[in-house]
Write an enzyme that holds these catalytic residues in place. Sequence first.
Site, PDB file in Angstrom:
ATOM      1  CB  CYS A  46      -1.010  -0.021   1.141  1.00  0.00           C
ATOM      2  SG  CYS A  46      -2.323   1.192   0.870  1.00  0.00           S
ATOM      3  CG  HIS A  63      -4.012  -3.232   2.949  1.00  0.00           C
ATOM      4  ND1 HIS A  63      -2.989  -2.785   3.758  1.00  0.00           N
ATOM      5  CD2 HIS A  63      -4.541  -2.140   2.361  1.00  0.00           C
ATOM      6  CE1 HIS A  63      -2.912  -1.462   3.684  1.00  0.00           C
ATOM      7  NE2 HIS A  63      -3.841  -1.044   2.839  1.00  0.00           N
ATOM      8  CD  GLU A  94      -1.791  -5.680   5.408  1.00  0.00           C
ATOM      9  OE1 GLU A  94      -1.389  -5.999   4.276  1.00  0.00           O
ATOM     10  OE2 GLU A  94      -2.368  -4.597   5.640  1.00  0.00           O
TER      11      GLU A  94
END
Length: 236
Positions: free
Chosen positions: A97, A201, A203
């Site tokens: 990001c 994202h 994660e």
Amino acid sequence: MVSGVERTGVNAAYVLSVLNAGGVPLVLSPLIGAGHNAELVESLDGLVLSGGEDVAPEHYGAAAHPALGDVDPVRDAFELELFRDARARGLPVLAICRGIQLVNVALGGSLWQDIPSERPGALQHTHRGGREDRTHAVQIEPGSSLARALGTTRLEVNSFHHQSIRELAPGLVVSGSAPDGEIEGAESPPGDPWLLAVQWHPEEFHRDARAPDQGLFHELIRVAGARKERETARTG
Ligand code: MN
């Protein structure tokens, strides 16, 4: 600021994703400043650049757009230096990001400062839904590091960004694009130290070991381990 107290840190999802992949995550605070990078980089096997504030446009020679979000000069300075030192040492880098934007700026590229106002007709890249909501597609370049890490050439992703790569920096190649042409993945060309950058994202999918996105962390740890073995063999 949390309850009036200054804090520093990252979302737990980054730490958990590195752990899931077999790495030992060290969280580095920007408050460390740029003066200790040599020691820091020496103690690392790889680097994850996380999401966050907008990169200050002065770093790519632009004036601030009215819709520019929050910037953090201390974090910009710390991460730009840390990234350059990590690259100089050949550390693998996973940039997420804000990370893809920071890497692009560090290497000489520029950013769209606000997609909704500067890119009429673009898809919606920010939304209020859950962190794991997959809201737009990304087409992935076959044969790229990104395709290898994900194990696929098409993925629906989550999206929480109002900025994106405008001019791609020299030394990066595009490896993922949204249907509206926004750059969602970029990486170093073959032969350069491993660098993988994504605009979404990955994660956030740490609870799902089978999520393709978690492959990015596994690949980072794999490449970091291979590099460390080579270094150990070289230096005895
Ligand atoms: Mn997006």
